[in-house]
Scaffold this active site. Structure first.
Site, mmCIF file in Angstrom:
data_model
loop_
_atom_site.group_PDB
_atom_site.id
_atom_site.type_symbol
_atom_site.label_atom_id
_atom_site.label_comp_id
_atom_site.label_asym_id
_atom_site.label_seq_id
_atom_site.Cartn_x
_atom_site.Cartn_y
_atom_site.Cartn_z
ATOM 1 N N ALA A 54 40.093 61.869 34.264
ATOM 2 C CA ALA A 54 40.553 61.412 35.576
ATOM 3 C C ALA A 54 39.443 61.599 36.594
ATOM 4 O O ALA A 54 38.667 62.553 36.519
ATOM 5 C CB ALA A 54 41.793 62.182 36.020
ATOM 6 N N ASP A 55 39.391 60.679 37.535
ATOM 7 C CA ASP A 55 38.492 60.834 38.672
ATOM 8 C C ASP A 55 39.227 61.385 39.882
ATOM 9 O O ASP A 55 38.623 62.007 40.746
ATOM 10 C CB ASP A 55 37.845 59.492 39.010
ATOM 11 C CG ASP A 55 36.752 59.151 38.022
ATOM 12 O OD1 ASP A 55 35.583 59.391 38.344
ATOM 13 O OD2 ASP A 55 37.067 58.675 36.918
ATOM 14 N N ARG A 56 40.540 61.149 39.929
ATOM 15 C CA ARG A 56 41.362 61.742 40.981
ATOM 16 C C ARG A 56 42.823 61.686 40.535
ATOM 17 O O ARG A 56 43.305 60.654 40.082
ATOM 18 C CB ARG A 56 41.196 61.004 42.307
ATOM 19 C CG ARG A 56 41.931 61.660 43.488
ATOM 20 C CD ARG A 56 41.777 60.835 44.772
ATOM 21 N NE ARG A 56 40.380 60.713 45.178
ATOM 22 C CZ ARG A 56 39.872 61.261 46.282
ATOM 23 N NH1 ARG A 56 40.634 61.974 47.087
ATOM 24 N NH2 ARG A 56 38.600 61.088 46.589
#
Length: 391
Positions: A266-268
């Protein structure tokens, strides 16, 4: 031999140039925050945890150079302001990844606190920053190993499918992953790929599948590189093959176990569990739901943004059109003589419009669990994640 993407000693930082992988192994020196901004923006380094660490350490190197050459102000507030401005600049390199903004905020608070201590000089403020940035490197590897162990345990307890018992009686799983979430995306070991590494280490992995991950091919260039490097049984598929893979009970060389779980990074992650990750993740989550396959997000708590309520609030970076219409790689060698010079070729019709979002958002409703360094968070009986409980 452990794959190392970031090498750091005080005053020196080098990154493995991921644009040249898997064909060339070249380490680029970074001397300043500006060097790191370009490396991150050009995707010579990528992966939410890795870019946060590289950004932080690049500024540590720059501050060390300034301090040792007596170029730092003696005034703590001046040095603090310099650091805050550099951090703000670094955050602009890739806005979707929350780890970078989170690290900048945390480091900024440390700097502000130190600058306000009576009698402290500018060099001491810089030293406080450098020490905090260096701790990030060690903390990330430790957290990734914890993610790997927690995720592997959860998968074996919750995602064993029919036919997952090997001839020795040991439960084994096949896992599909997307993009790159390993040592190249972190300080080491990896998040989603860390789970795969942990499964493999305990003899519980039948096979890992990795998607090509168009248009930047992080899967075929980077994840495949890591899997081969670690001698993990693995098969590469194109993004469009995922549905067919999940639909069949067996696929690939010597494969007898259906895919039990899709594990992504995940990036965010928003407060409600909505997850921004590499483009194509959302589609995999939809496929997983339809085929009854567990869908898991592996990410450290620094990736969880409790200030972002839902995925609708996440800014999605859009990349240049040429990343879709062109492809770069070495010319195939003639008559078995190896690889030739690097070339860029066009693969699309001239004049075609292109939409190239770097990320998409997977709704929390499609996520079975979020693997963190403190355990796997599952939804309650009403289908709601309570991520605030792990902070």
């Amino acid at each position: 031999m452990t794959l190392v993407a970031i090498t750091y000693t005080r005053g020196s930082l080098h990154i493995l140039n991921q644009l040249l992988l898997p064909h060339q192994t070249t380490y680029d020196p970074l001397h300043s925050a500006r060097d790191a901004w370009h490396a991150i923006h050009e995707m010579r380094v990528r992966g939410a945890p890795a870019i946060a660490i590289v950004a932080a350490l690049s500024l540590a190197v720059e501050l060390h150079t300034l301090a040792t050459s007596n170029q730092l102000s003696a005034e703590p507030k001046d040095v603090g302001q310099l650091i805050l401005e550099k951090l703000e600049f670094l955050v602009s390199s890739r806005p979707t990844a929350v780890n970078l903004a989170e690290a900048a905020g945390r480091l900024g608070r440390i700097v502000n606190g130190r600058a306000q201590v009576q009698g402290v000089g500018g060099n001491e403020v810089a030293e406080a920053y450098i020490e905090a940035a260096e701790r990030m490197l060690d903390d990330d590897v430790r957290d990734n190993r914890a993610i790997g162990e927690s995720g592997a345990k959860w998968v074996l307890e919750h995602a064993i499918t029919k036919g997952s018992i090997s001839g020795t009686g040991q439960a084994k799983v096949a896992v599909l992953t997307h993009c790159n979430t390993g040592s190249l995306a972190t300080a080491g070991y990896g998040t989603a790929l860390g789970v795969i590494r942990s499964l493999h280490a305990t003899g519980s992995l039948e096979r890992a599948y990795c998607t090509e991950t168009r248009p930047y091919n992080q899967g075929s260039r980077l994840t495949a590189f890591e899997l081969v490097h670690d001698n993990i049984p693995a098969t590469l598929i194109t993004d469009s093959m995922a549905a067919a893979l999940l639909a069949r009970q067996s696929a690939g060389p010597a494969q007898s176990v259906g895919v039990s779980a899709i594990i992504v990074g995940a990036d965010r992650v928003a407060a409600n569990g909505d997850t921004a990750n590499k483009i194509g993740t959302y589609g995999l989550a939809v496929l997983a739901k339809y085929h009854g396959v567990k869908f898991l997000v592996a990410a450290p708590r620094t990736t969880i943004d409790m200030n972002t309520k839902t995925g609708a609030d996440i800014v999605i970076e859009e990349r240049p059109e040429k990343e879709v219409t062109r492809i770069r790689g070495p010319r195939d060698g003639e008559e078995g003589n190896g690889l030739g010079a690097m070339e860029t070729i066009t693969v699309a019709a001239d004049g075609i419009g292109v939409w190239n979002p770097a990320f998409d958002v997977t709704p929390a409703a499609l996520v079975d669990g979020i693997i963190t360094e403190v355990g796997v968070v599952e939804k309650d009986g009403s289908g709601v994640f309570h991520l605030e409980r792990i902070f």
